[in-house]
Write an enzyme that holds these catalytic residues in place. Structure first.
Site, short mmCIF file in Angstrom:
data_model
loop_
_atom_site.label_atom_id
_atom_site.label_comp_id
_atom_site.label_asym_id
_atom_site.label_seq_id
_atom_site.Cartn_x
_atom_site.Cartn_y
_atom_site.Cartn_z
CG HIS A 1 -3.58 -8.07 -3.17
ND1 HIS A 1 -3.06 -9.23 -2.89
CD2 HIS A 1 -2.66 -7.36 -3.89
CE1 HIS A 1 -1.57 -9.11 -3.09
NE2 HIS A 1 -1.55 -7.86 -3.59
CD GLU A 2 -3.30 -4.41 -6.07
OE1 GLU A 2 -2.32 -3.76 -5.68
OE2 GLU A 2 -2.82 -5.38 -6.79
CG HIS B 1 -0.55 -3.62 -1.92
ND1 HIS B 1 0.56 -3.69 -1.27
CD2 HIS B 1 -0.63 -4.35 -2.78
CE1 HIS B 1 1.16 -4.94 -1.69
NE2 HIS B 1 0.22 -5.43 -2.70
CG HIS C 1 1.35 -1.22 4.46
ND1 HIS C 1 2.14 -2.01 4.12
CD2 HIS C 1 1.86 -0.68 5.66
CE1 HIS C 1 3.16 -2.41 5.07
NE2 HIS C 1 2.94 -1.20 5.83
#
Length: 601
Positions: free
Chosen positions: A391-392, A395, A398
């Site tokens: 998940h991180e 980020h 991105h």
């Protein structure tokens, strides 16, 4: 005697498991030098003319503000990361306080800029673009500001509103103090039969207990406290809603919802479509709740039974090294460039991995335009932490791609799309694990349960919150008093509608609105639901074709160079239409079918 395992001190953590902050500033002397430069440049902003009479003045002001903001942001990121790795270190605390003060000073010294831009006539601004072609690099930057022109009031009124901002925020602050500090919660029993002080954090842990008595006691005793203060909490929430409605009315928006979404350039159709489609698919939530009731083997399913794990065995053990390998394997569908960037993250000490004494809890991705992304973890060997890592990483990738592709002024991305990249990674991991462990029934159950619970908690639950938020704003706009009784009744009806007949909407749940801080955030929570649903659809597109992957990487590179809705359309998801939500519900239904078959044998 049983030995108590202690967390390591910061200096005892292996270097390879810590992030390398020397890539930001090589040492403290380097930080101090940069700090002095930023302070000096803040002084130059004071000397900047506060009138923008020609294109050259406007260009100079934009470039100066962006450059100084960039310097200050870098200092603030470094100080925050340094403090979070050891919150007990006094020098880091002081450094972080100084950096935050510098950020505040920057905000104060640049507050004149946006009002000055809004004073520029549209025709005059067009002349500025012709006069100074370099301004074209900042057209989107200025368009975002100019979009507010119709909603800006006279300088006198704006001044009054600005000076009253603390008053408008008082009810939210009062809730925060009451909820985090002044409410006193009773003692309850944990799984081991020990007395523990109930708190928000302890409550969430106890609701996952396998012992129904523990769950029920935690639930009833927590809400007994909120029941005592329901009228006070109704007053604080009502005041916040009135503030939102007043501001929207003064600024000539159609509604508080319209005003809130306009901040991120989001049409209200995104919100209303979400509410409509979730309501159209509540039968799926009802099915999932019914399945949970069957698996738990209870005659009556209560609201406090919705968070306890369905699987009887513990989560499979997954070490950090194994998690890295699984993440890289899952993300191969993104292409070699993306995988190489993730490998660089793993090898380049972008991640602070293990828990040490006084380290900030939880996990997050941080960094800024002039640094690599950084990830904070507090690693535990389980499935949940594998999902946190990927998940991180979503980020961070991105940020990595947008910083590479865009100039500084467009390097960040809208909060509306912030959770999409991270949750897309989670969905890709889910698909990968279900294929890799297709012959492992227990692992498959764990992964399906993880996904379905995540969907329930994000798409369904956050939309329920969003619907309640819309309801109370509309009620106040129609002069309906927002009393505790009114909000209790409306929230209970909403809860019964969402969870259906398989679960008993215990009377305590009518008070849930009173403990949700997000209701003070001005239409924020819907973005969790839209982001999760969009990510589910994007993950399918990425795995279906090379074009889906190419479109997704373009989305990562877009930053804030266009409106978020347009960025998402180019990635293949029109969030003003219902199709992406319908696609997400199809996947939810498929995985629900799969878990039902496994459970029923």
């Amino acid at each position: 005697m049983t030995m108590v395992k202690k967390l390591p001190q910061r200096n005892e953590v292996p270097e390879e498991l810590t992030w390398d902050l020397t890539t930001i500033f090589k040492d403290e002397a380097d930080f101090e030098k940069a700090f002095e430069v930023a302070q000096e440049n803040l002084g130059l902003i004071d000397q900047q003319a506060h009138e923008l009479n020609d294109g050259h003045q406007l260009l100079k002001a934009i470039q100066m503000l962006l450059e100084v903001g960039r310097q200050v942001e870098k200092l603030a990121v470094y100080a925050q990361l340094k403090n979070d790795q050891d919150t007990h270190d006094n020098d880091s605390q002081v450094q972080n306080d100084r950096a935050e003060a510098l950020l505040t000073s920057f905000a104060e010294k640049t507050a004149w800029f946006e009002p000055a831009v809004l004073l520029i006539d549209t025709d005059k601004l067009d002349q500025f673009y012709q006069q100074v072609p370099e301004l074209e690099h900042y057209r989107r930057f200025l368009d975002v500001i100019m979009a507010k022109k119709a909603h800006v009031l006279s300088p006198e009124v704006e001044g009054v509103l600005a000076s009253a901002s603390d008053i408008f925020e008082a009810s939210a602050k009062t809730f925060g103090i009451l909820d985090n500090t002044d409410l006193s919660f009773p003692i309850v029993k944990n799984d081991a039969g020990q007395d523990v002080q109930l708190s928000q954090g302890v409550y969430s842990v106890l609701l996952e207990s396998a012992d129904v008595k523990v769950r029920r006691e935690a639930f009833t005793k927590l809400y007994s406290v909120y029941e005592q203060f329901q009228h006070t909490l109704a007053s604080t929430l009502a005041a916040t809603v009135k503030t939102h409605n007043l501001s929207a009315n003064l600024r000539h928006y159609d509604s508080a919802l319209d005003a809130a979404l306009a901040e991120n350039e989001i049409p209200t159709a995104v919100f209303t479509t979400l509410i409509d489609e979730v309501n159209n698919h509540l039968d799926l939530l009802h099915r999932y709740v019914e399945l949970r009731k069957q698996i738990l083997g209870v005659t009556d399913l209560h609201m406090y039974d919705l968070y306890t794990p369905l699987m009887k065995t513990k989560s499979p053990k997954i070490t950090y090294d194994q998690a890295q390998k699984l993440s890289l394997a899952a993300l191969e569908v993104m292409g070699p460039d993306y995988v190489n960037a993730v490998q660089k993250e793993f090898d380049g000490r972008w991640i602070d991995v293990i828990e040490n004494q006084y380290k900030r809890s939880g996990g997050y991705s941080s960094g800024m335009y002039d640094t690599n992304p950084f990830i904070l973890l507090n690693w535990q060997d389980n499935l949940d932490n594998l999902y946190t890592l990927i998940h991180e990483t979503g980020h961070s990738m991105h940020s990595f791609y947008s910083h590479q592709a865009q100039p500084y002024q467009y390097g960040d991305y809208s909060i509306f799309v912030a959770e999409i990249a991270s949750t897309t990674n989670e969905n890709i991991l889910t698909d990968y694990l279900l294929k890799k462990f297709a012959d492992d029934e227990e692992m498959t159950k764990f992964v399906l349960n993880y996904y379905l619970d995540g969907f329930k908690g994000t798409v369904f639950r956050q939309t329920q919150f969003a619907e309640f938020e819309s309801l109370i704003h509309e009620a106040d706009a129609n002069r309906v008093p927002l009393t505790a009784d009114f909000m209790n009744q409306e929230y209970l009806k909403l809860n019964q509608k969402y969870y259906g007949p398989a679960v008993i909407s215990d009377p305590e749940i009518r008070l849930e609105w009173s403990r949700i801080p997000h209701f003070y955030y001005d239409f924020y929570v819907y973005q969790y639901a839209t982001g999760f649903a969009a990510a589910t659809t994007l993950a399918e597109k990425i795995q279906a074709s090379d074009q889906g992957r190419i479109d997704y990487l373009s989305f990562l590179q877009a930053g804030s160079s266009d409106q978020p809705i347009n960025v998402m359309k180019r990635a293949g998801v029109d969030m003003t239409q219902a199709e992406y939500l319908k696609d997400a519900f199809k996947i939810f239904e498929q995985r629900l079918d799969q878990l039902e078959k496994l459970i029923k044998g």
